[in-house]
Scaffold this motif. Structure first.
Motif, PDB file in Angstrom:
ATOM      1  N   TRP A  61       0.378  -4.213  11.495  1.00  0.00           N
ATOM      2  CA  TRP A  61       1.126  -3.506  10.450  1.00  0.00           C
ATOM      3  C   TRP A  61       2.387  -2.847  11.004  1.00  0.00           C
ATOM      4  CZ3 TRP A  61      -4.249  -3.498  10.623  1.00  0.00           C
ATOM      5  CH2 TRP A  61      -4.884  -4.104   9.530  1.00  0.00           C
ATOM      6  N   CYS A  62       2.694  -3.063  12.284  1.00  0.00           N
ATOM      7  CA  CYS A  62       3.880  -2.435  12.885  1.00  0.00           C
ATOM      8  C   CYS A  62       5.086  -3.347  12.662  1.00  0.00           C
ATOM      9  CB  CYS A  62       3.659  -2.213  14.386  1.00  0.00           C
ATOM     10  SG  CYS A  62       5.132  -1.632  15.229  1.00  0.00           S
ATOM     11  N   GLU A  63       6.174  -2.762  12.188  1.00  0.00           N
ATOM     12  CA  GLU A  63       7.376  -3.547  11.873  1.00  0.00           C
ATOM     13  C   GLU A  63       8.013  -4.177  13.111  1.00  0.00           C
ATOM     14  OE1 GLU A  63       6.891  -0.292  11.588  1.00  0.00           O
ATOM     15  OE2 GLU A  63       8.746   0.882  11.615  1.00  0.00           O
ATOM     16  N   PHE A  64       7.588  -3.760  14.329  1.00  0.00           N
ATOM     17  CA  PHE A  64       8.212  -4.275  15.548  1.00  0.00           C
ATOM     18  C   PHE A  64       7.425  -5.414  16.195  1.00  0.00           C
ATOM     19  CE2 PHE A  64       9.415   0.303  15.293  1.00  0.00           C
ATOM     20  CZ  PHE A  64      10.726   0.068  14.893  1.00  0.00           C
ATOM     21  N   SER A  65       6.260  -5.753  15.646  1.00  0.00           N
ATOM     22  CA  SER A  65       5.489  -6.860  16.221  1.00  0.00           C
ATOM     23  C   SER A  65       6.100  -8.186  15.772  1.00  0.00           C
ATOM     24  CB  SER A  65       4.025  -6.771  15.802  1.00  0.00           C
ATOM     25  OG  SER A  65       3.917  -6.991  14.408  1.00  0.00           O
TER      26      SER A  65
ATOM     27  N   LYS B 240       3.468  -5.900  -8.897  1.00  0.00           N
ATOM     28  CA  LYS B 240       2.783  -7.195  -9.072  1.00  0.00           C
ATOM     29  C   LYS B 240       3.787  -8.336  -8.959  1.00  0.00           C
ATOM     30  CE  LYS B 240      -1.347  -5.887 -11.543  1.00  0.00           C
ATOM     31  NZ  LYS B 240      -2.105  -5.808 -12.782  1.00  0.00           N
ATOM     32  N   ARG B 241       5.016  -8.090  -9.476  1.00  0.00           N
ATOM     33  CA  ARG B 241       6.047  -9.127  -9.396  1.00  0.00           C
ATOM     34  C   ARG B 241       6.470  -9.326  -7.934  1.00  0.00           C
ATOM     35  NH1 ARG B 241      10.334  -7.062 -12.657  1.00  0.00           N
ATOM     36  NH2 ARG B 241       8.848  -6.887 -14.337  1.00  0.00           N
ATOM     37  N   ILE B 242       6.650  -8.221  -7.208  1.00  0.00           N
ATOM     38  CA  ILE B 242       7.162  -8.304  -5.824  1.00  0.00           C
ATOM     39  C   ILE B 242       6.099  -8.865  -4.866  1.00  0.00           C
ATOM     40  CG2 ILE B 242       7.998  -6.938  -3.868  1.00  0.00           C
ATOM     41  CD1 ILE B 242       9.097  -4.918  -5.991  1.00  0.00           C
ATOM     42  N   TYR B 243       4.890  -8.323  -4.952  1.00  0.00           N
ATOM     43  CA  TYR B 243       3.868  -8.675  -3.944  1.00  0.00           C
ATOM     44  C   TYR B 243       2.881  -9.731  -4.433  1.00  0.00           C
ATOM     45  CZ  TYR B 243       5.682  -4.560  -1.575  1.00  0.00           C
ATOM     46  OH  TYR B 243       6.514  -3.661  -0.949  1.00  0.00           O
ATOM     47  N   GLY B 244       3.009 -10.116  -5.706  1.00  0.00           N
ATOM     48  CA  GLY B 244       2.098 -11.140  -6.257  1.00  0.00           C
ATOM     49  C   GLY B 244       0.885 -10.492  -6.907  1.00  0.00           C
ATOM     50  N   GLU B 245       0.594 -10.972  -8.122  1.00  0.00           N
ATOM     51  CA  GLU B 245      -0.540 -10.423  -8.879  1.00  0.00           C
ATOM     52  C   GLU B 245      -1.831 -10.558  -8.078  1.00  0.00           C
ATOM     53  OE1 GLU B 245      -0.012 -10.757 -12.833  1.00  0.00           O
ATOM     54  OE2 GLU B 245      -1.867  -9.642 -13.257  1.00  0.00           O
ATOM     55  N   GLU B 246      -1.902 -11.662  -7.276  1.00  0.00           N
ATOM     56  CA  GLU B 246      -3.145 -11.933  -6.536  1.00  0.00           C
ATOM     57  C   GLU B 246      -3.463 -10.830  -5.518  1.00  0.00           C
ATOM     58  OE1 GLU B 246      -0.422 -13.743  -6.539  1.00  0.00           O
ATOM     59  OE2 GLU B 246       0.248 -13.919  -4.462  1.00  0.00           O
ATOM     60  N   SER B 247      -2.396 -10.124  -5.029  1.00  0.00           N
ATOM     61  CA  SER B 247      -2.651  -9.045  -4.052  1.00  0.00           C
ATOM     62  C   SER B 247      -3.535  -7.956  -4.651  1.00  0.00           C
ATOM     63  CB  SER B 247      -1.367  -8.359  -3.592  1.00  0.00           C
ATOM     64  OG  SER B 247      -0.291  -9.180  -3.660  1.00  0.00           O
TER      65      SER B 247
ATOM     66  N   HIS C  56       0.820  -1.214   0.000  1.00  0.00           N
ATOM     67  CA  HIS C  56       0.000   0.000   0.000  1.00  0.00           C
ATOM     68  C   HIS C  56       0.859   1.273   0.000  1.00  0.00           C
ATOM     69  CE1 HIS C  56       0.681  -0.532   4.346  1.00  0.00           C
ATOM     70  NE2 HIS C  56       0.413   0.739   4.483  1.00  0.00           N
ATOM     71  N   LEU C  57       2.059   1.196   0.634  1.00  0.00           N
ATOM     72  CA  LEU C  57       2.928   2.375   0.659  1.00  0.00           C
ATOM     73  C   LEU C  57       3.555   2.621  -0.712  1.00  0.00           C
ATOM     74  CD1 LEU C  57       4.763   1.802   4.072  1.00  0.00           C
ATOM     75  CD2 LEU C  57       2.876   3.357   3.590  1.00  0.00           C
TER      76      LEU C  57
ATOM     77  N   SER D 298      -4.199   7.276  -0.268  1.00  0.00           N
ATOM     78  CA  SER D 298      -4.526   6.082  -1.057  1.00  0.00           C
ATOM     79  C   SER D 298      -5.152   5.017  -0.150  1.00  0.00           C
ATOM     80  CB  SER D 298      -3.280   5.550  -1.765  1.00  0.00           C
ATOM     81  OG  SER D 298      -2.182   5.543  -0.899  1.00  0.00           O
ATOM     82  N   SER D 299      -5.769   5.474   0.940  1.00  0.00           N
ATOM     83  CA  SER D 299      -6.360   4.548   1.920  1.00  0.00           C
ATOM     84  C   SER D 299      -7.647   3.925   1.375  1.00  0.00           C
ATOM     85  CB  SER D 299      -6.640   5.285   3.222  1.00  0.00           C
ATOM     86  OG  SER D 299      -7.233   6.521   2.952  1.00  0.00           O
TER      87      SER D 299
END
Ligand code: SF4
Length: 309
Positions: free
Chosen positions: A271-275, A106-113, A50-51, A185-186
């Protein structure tokens, strides 16, 4: 002005701490997250779909509105190519960084996303991109001319800190009045209560006052993937906002003095990178916080990994 050994001292500009809206918002969201990121310096290189998608769509809009400002002929084929195949950032905001286009994403996160329905809107990214591309080619309102895009600002806030950042777009009408526009873009519209005194718009208002000598008359969130616009800031918002800003800065000071940065566990921990429960988190930040909520999109629980005492 600060107190050192009981005496008031004026700090020079270079000694003041710098804050962006996102830094302040991180503290509001969770002091522990703020500590791990901005005090301990645990920054991540990795990004999220999303970012990255938001970045490239922002870039497309930046090119469109820069063309209007500079009187260039609009070339939507070029802008769509940029959004599809990516481009290297050429502004001061992360200059030189390559912004991936939809093809790379699409290549990195998958077309299905791109075919998963959003939690709130129920729309997939494919559907939302259709909305965006229609919106991209809409004519701009003649009464409001864009005068700045990705406008960088930095100013001293009440002798206390430096506030800095970038405003997505500033428009001006024939009377010289300003509107600030922020692209989101939310997947969901803001609740009405979130629009009364949004800290981001308070900072933009103060930036315009410091740099143009006037505050904007309108504050617009442009929900670019939903084809919707919301106007923010109700009467008296600036006074309320300045108080809110001081309160957040006071709380940060207090945490620094006491050394206590309380975690605020919530579904946002997913969504927190520290969890520690989201496999997509980078190995070097995952689990740095032990107090995360165990909520996930597939397990909507109130349990926590560990209670904070
Ligand atoms: S995982 Fe949750 S509680 Fe921990 S730092 Fe992140 S947002 Fe805060």
């Amino acid at each position: 002005m600060i107190q050192i050994n009981g005496r008031c001292c004026m700090l020079t500009r270079s000694e003041l701490d710098k804050f962006s809206y996102s830094r302040l918002n991180t503290f509001i969201q969770c002091p522990m997250k703020y500590f791990l990121k901005y005090v301990s310096g645990n920054y991540t290189e990795e990004s999220k779909l999303h970012l990255e998608l938001g970045n490239i769509l922002h870039k497309g809009l930046e090119i469109k509105y820069r063309n209007i400002i500079e009187g260039n002929k609009q070339n939507y084929t070029y802008i769509k190519d940029v959004i599809t195949y990516g481009i290297a950032e050429d502004t001061d905001k992360d200059k030189g960084r390559f912004l991936n286009g939809i093809t790379q994403l699409k290549r990195i996160y998958g077309e299905e996303s791109f075919f998963e329905a959003g939690n709130k809107s129920g729309l997939t990214y494919e559907e939302k991109l259709g909305i965006f591309f229609d919106y991209l080619e809409e004519d701009h309102d003649d009464d409001w001319q864009p005068i700045h895009v990705e406008f960088p600002f930095s100013f001293v806030f009440e002798d206390r800190v430096i506030l800095e950042g970038f405003i997505d777009r500033i428009d001006q009408n024939k009377k010289g009045e300003l509107t600030v526009v922020d692209y989101k873009s939310s997947d969901k519209r803001f609740d009405q209560k979130e629009l009364a005194t949004p800290l981001q718009m308070v900072i933009y208002a103060l930036a315009c006052r410091a740099l143009f000598g006037k505050v904007p008359v309108e504050y617009m969130y442009d929900l670019i993937l939903l084809g919707d616009r919301q106007y923010a800031c109700t009467s008296g918002f600036l006074d309320r906002g300045v108080k809110k800003l001081h309160k957040v800065l006071d709380e940060i000071e207090l945490c620094k003095v006491t050394g206590e940065w309380k975690p605020k566990a919530s579904p946002l921990c997913w969504w927190c990178e520290f969890s520690g429960h989201n496999e997509d988190n980078p190995w070097y930040t995952a689990g740095l916080c032990e107090y995360y909520s165990l909520w996930s999109p597939h397990n909507k629980t109130f349990e926590k990994h560990k209670e904070y005492k």
